[in-house]
Design a protein around this motif. Structure first.
Motif, PDB file in Angstrom:
ATOM      1  N   ILE A 196      29.263 -13.848   2.634  1.00 50.47           N
ATOM      2  CA  ILE A 196      28.072 -12.993   2.566  1.00 50.47           C
ATOM      3  C   ILE A 196      28.441 -11.629   1.981  1.00 50.47           C
ATOM      4  CG2 ILE A 196      26.373 -11.760   3.967  1.00 50.47           C
ATOM      5  CD1 ILE A 196      26.293 -14.241   5.790  1.00 50.47           C
ATOM      6  N   TRP A 197      29.560 -11.058   2.442  1.00 47.76           N
ATOM      7  CA  TRP A 197      29.997  -9.771   1.890  1.00 47.76           C
ATOM      8  C   TRP A 197      30.240  -9.883   0.392  1.00 47.76           C
ATOM      9  CZ3 TRP A 197      34.644  -8.579  -0.473  1.00 47.76           C
ATOM     10  CH2 TRP A 197      34.818  -7.233  -0.796  1.00 47.76           C
ATOM     11  N   GLU A 198      30.893 -10.963  -0.008  1.00 50.14           N
ATOM     12  CA  GLU A 198      31.199 -11.178  -1.431  1.00 50.14           C
ATOM     13  C   GLU A 198      29.913 -11.273  -2.251  1.00 50.14           C
ATOM     14  OE1 GLU A 198      34.104 -11.798  -4.472  1.00 50.14           O
ATOM     15  OE2 GLU A 198      34.417 -11.334  -2.371  1.00 50.14           O
ATOM     16  N   ALA A 199      28.933 -12.011  -1.738  1.00 50.73           N
ATOM     17  CA  ALA A 199      27.661 -12.170  -2.461  1.00 50.73           C
ATOM     18  C   ALA A 199      26.923 -10.836  -2.556  1.00 50.73           C
ATOM     19  CB  ALA A 199      26.798 -13.206  -1.765  1.00 50.73           C
ATOM     20  N   GLY A 244      28.490 -10.645  -6.049  1.00 52.10           N
ATOM     21  CA  GLY A 244      28.504 -12.083  -6.297  1.00 52.10           C
ATOM     22  C   GLY A 244      29.904 -12.647  -6.370  1.00 52.10           C
ATOM     23  N   PHE A 245      29.978 -13.952  -6.346  1.00 51.02           N
ATOM     24  CA  PHE A 245      31.272 -14.620  -6.389  1.00 51.02           C
ATOM     25  C   PHE A 245      31.911 -14.315  -7.737  1.00 51.02           C
ATOM     26  CE2 PHE A 245      29.316 -18.162  -3.564  1.00 51.02           C
ATOM     27  CZ  PHE A 245      29.269 -17.282  -2.499  1.00 51.02           C
ATOM     28  N   ARG A 246      33.072 -13.704  -7.696  1.00 50.31           N
ATOM     29  CA  ARG A 246      33.726 -13.257  -8.920  1.00 50.31           C
ATOM     30  C   ARG A 246      34.497 -14.386  -9.598  1.00 50.31           C
ATOM     31  NH1 ARG A 246      32.910  -9.812  -5.221  1.00 50.31           N
ATOM     32  NH2 ARG A 246      32.562  -7.627  -5.562  1.00 50.31           N
ATOM     33  N   ALA A 247      34.653 -14.250 -10.893  1.00 48.75           N
ATOM     34  CA  ALA A 247      35.424 -15.183 -11.708  1.00 48.75           C
ATOM     35  C   ALA A 247      34.924 -16.615 -11.584  1.00 48.75           C
ATOM     36  CB  ALA A 247      36.912 -15.110 -11.361  1.00 48.75           C
ATOM     37  N   MET A 248      33.649 -16.766 -11.303  1.00 46.17           N
ATOM     38  CA  MET A 248      33.064 -18.101 -11.216  1.00 46.17           C
ATOM     39  C   MET A 248      32.454 -18.443 -12.576  1.00 46.17           C
ATOM     40  SD  MET A 248      30.430 -19.539  -8.365  1.00 46.17           S
ATOM     41  CE  MET A 248      28.844 -19.248  -9.093  1.00 46.17           C
ATOM     42  N   LEU A 299      21.110 -16.774  -3.247  1.00 45.22           N
ATOM     43  CA  LEU A 299      21.583 -18.143  -3.033  1.00 45.22           C
ATOM     44  C   LEU A 299      23.036 -18.152  -2.580  1.00 45.22           C
ATOM     45  CD1 LEU A 299      19.941 -20.055  -6.019  1.00 45.22           C
ATOM     46  CD2 LEU A 299      19.399 -20.255  -3.593  1.00 45.22           C
ATOM     47  N   GLN A 300      23.851 -17.284  -3.154  1.00 46.58           N
ATOM     48  CA  GLN A 300      25.237 -17.203  -2.727  1.00 46.58           C
ATOM     49  C   GLN A 300      25.343 -16.695  -1.287  1.00 46.58           C
ATOM     50  OE1 GLN A 300      27.381 -14.903  -5.633  1.00 46.58           O
ATOM     51  NE2 GLN A 300      27.332 -16.549  -7.154  1.00 46.58           N
ATOM     52  N   ALA A 301      24.490 -15.759  -0.913  1.00 41.37           N
ATOM     53  CA  ALA A 301      24.481 -15.274   0.472  1.00 41.37           C
ATOM     54  C   ALA A 301      24.015 -16.384   1.415  1.00 41.37           C
ATOM     55  CB  ALA A 301      23.584 -14.051   0.596  1.00 41.37           C
ATOM     56  N   LEU A 302      23.128 -17.245   0.946  1.00 40.58           N
ATOM     57  CA  LEU A 302      22.682 -18.381   1.769  1.00 40.58           C
ATOM     58  C   LEU A 302      23.829 -19.348   2.047  1.00 40.58           C
ATOM     59  CD1 LEU A 302      19.119 -19.269   0.441  1.00 40.58           C
ATOM     60  CD2 LEU A 302      19.761 -18.528   2.737  1.00 40.58           C
ATOM     61  N   VAL A 303      24.734 -19.485   1.091  1.00 38.38           N
ATOM     62  CA  VAL A 303      25.916 -20.327   1.318  1.00 38.38           C
ATOM     63  C   VAL A 303      26.722 -19.747   2.485  1.00 38.38           C
ATOM     64  CG1 VAL A 303      28.115 -21.095   0.347  1.00 38.38           C
ATOM     65  CG2 VAL A 303      26.042 -21.204  -1.042  1.00 38.38           C
ATOM     66  N   GLY A 304      26.945 -18.456   2.463  1.00 39.95           N
ATOM     67  CA  GLY A 304      27.654 -17.803   3.560  1.00 39.95           C
ATOM     68  C   GLY A 304      26.900 -17.943   4.870  1.00 39.95           C
ATOM     69  N   THR A 360      34.377 -12.944 -19.741  1.00 37.19           N
ATOM     70  CA  THR A 360      33.824 -12.163 -18.639  1.00 37.19           C
ATOM     71  C   THR A 360      32.550 -12.829 -18.148  1.00 37.19           C
ATOM     72  OG1 THR A 360      34.655 -10.202 -19.740  1.00 37.19           O
ATOM     73  CG2 THR A 360      33.087  -9.863 -17.954  1.00 37.19           C
ATOM     74  N   PRO A 361      32.443 -13.064 -16.825  1.00 42.60           N
ATOM     75  CA  PRO A 361      31.225 -13.683 -16.320  1.00 42.60           C
ATOM     76  C   PRO A 361      30.033 -12.736 -16.457  1.00 42.60           C
ATOM     77  CG  PRO A 361      32.760 -13.219 -14.520  1.00 42.60           C
ATOM     78  CD  PRO A 361      33.426 -12.846 -15.792  1.00 42.60           C
ATOM     79  N   LEU A 362      28.885 -13.329 -16.660  1.00 44.00           N
ATOM     80  CA  LEU A 362      27.661 -12.544 -16.787  1.00 44.00           C
ATOM     81  C   LEU A 362      27.256 -11.990 -15.428  1.00 44.00           C
ATOM     82  CD1 LEU A 362      25.675 -15.007 -19.075  1.00 44.00           C
ATOM     83  CD2 LEU A 362      26.817 -12.912 -19.766  1.00 44.00           C
ATOM     84  N   PRO A 363      26.573 -10.823 -15.392  1.00 41.98           N
ATOM     85  CA  PRO A 363      26.099 -10.310 -14.106  1.00 41.98           C
ATOM     86  C   PRO A 363      25.077 -11.269 -13.493  1.00 41.98           C
ATOM     87  CG  PRO A 363      25.457  -8.853 -15.933  1.00 41.98           C
ATOM     88  CD  PRO A 363      26.256  -9.976 -16.508  1.00 41.98           C
ATOM     89  N   LEU A 364      25.083 -11.323 -12.185  1.00 36.97           N
ATOM     90  CA  LEU A 364      24.203 -12.246 -11.481  1.00 36.97           C
ATOM     91  C   LEU A 364      22.827 -11.640 -11.279  1.00 36.97           C
ATOM     92  CD1 LEU A 364      26.657 -13.519  -8.749  1.00 36.97           C
ATOM     93  CD2 LEU A 364      25.983 -14.692 -10.826  1.00 36.97           C
ATOM     94  N   THR A 365      21.837 -12.503 -11.255  1.00 38.67           N
ATOM     95  CA  THR A 365      20.480 -12.078 -10.943  1.00 38.67           C
ATOM     96  C   THR A 365      20.350 -11.952  -9.427  1.00 38.67           C
ATOM     97  OG1 THR A 365      19.618 -14.319 -10.726  1.00 38.67           O
ATOM     98  CG2 THR A 365      19.626 -13.359 -12.949  1.00 38.67           C
TER      99      THR A 365
END
Length: 173
Positions: A65-68, A72-76, A13-18, A2-7
């Motif tokens: 952006i919605w995903e972030a 956050g990006f799931r299953a990463m 940063l993930q929203a910045l990618v979007g 299971t991926p750890l929860p994101l800070t």
């Protein structure tokens, strides 16, 4: 696993990618505005594909952006800080792209794209840990690059009547 929860910083940063993808879509749409829209074959003008790509990028950027923002990006997989960036591969691929841009009007579409393919493959093979400096490998990659770029050139110049830079004025090379 299971991926750890994101800070919150990772989510930003993930929203910045979007946001970057949305900016790219806006830039492409801005460029598409300057392309004439006169309808060509099947009612689609030369600005049709840039608009399709910019709309697709905008949808993808919005989704990123919605995903972030929704967790956050799931299953990463978490990044491993142990593997350094492979800068030699970046240099090979960049050299291929820059050589293509610099030489396309001099040596033509087919040869410049073949050179781009050969240099990019060299960088990607190096990233996999495969040396590939033997002349046979370079010749094989050049043959594959020719086998890809020549039909693309012919399809555009002969069948779609789109002018691409050629080595000769015949339209076949």
């Amino acid at each position: 696993m299971t991926p750890l929860p994101l800070t919150p910083a990772q989510t930003r940063l993930q929203a910045l990618v979007g946001g970057g993808v949305l900016l790219l879509a806006a830039g492409l749409a801005f460029g598409a505005v300057s392309i004439p829209s006169a309808a060509g074959y099947a009612g689609a003008g030369p600005n049709f594909l840039p608009w399709v790509v910019s709309i697709a990028l905008a949808v993808c950027g919005g989704f990123l952006i919605w995903e972030a923002q929704s967790g956050g990006f799931r299953a990463m997989e978490p990044p491993s800080d142990t593997a350094p960036a492979y800068w030699a591969g970046f240099v090979w691929v960049s050299a291929g792209l820059l050589a293509n841009a610099a030489l396309i009007t001099t040596i033509g579409f087919i040869l410049s794209c073949t050179l781009c393919f050969v240099l990019a493959v060299q960088g990607l093979r190096g990233a996999e840990g495969k040396a590939g400096i033997e002349p046979a490998t370079w010749l094989k990659n050049a043959a594959i690059g020719l086998a890809i770029s020549a039909p693309v050139y012919w399809a555009f110049t002969q069948f779609l009547a789109i002018n691409l830079p050629g080595l000769t004025s015949t339209g076949w090379l």
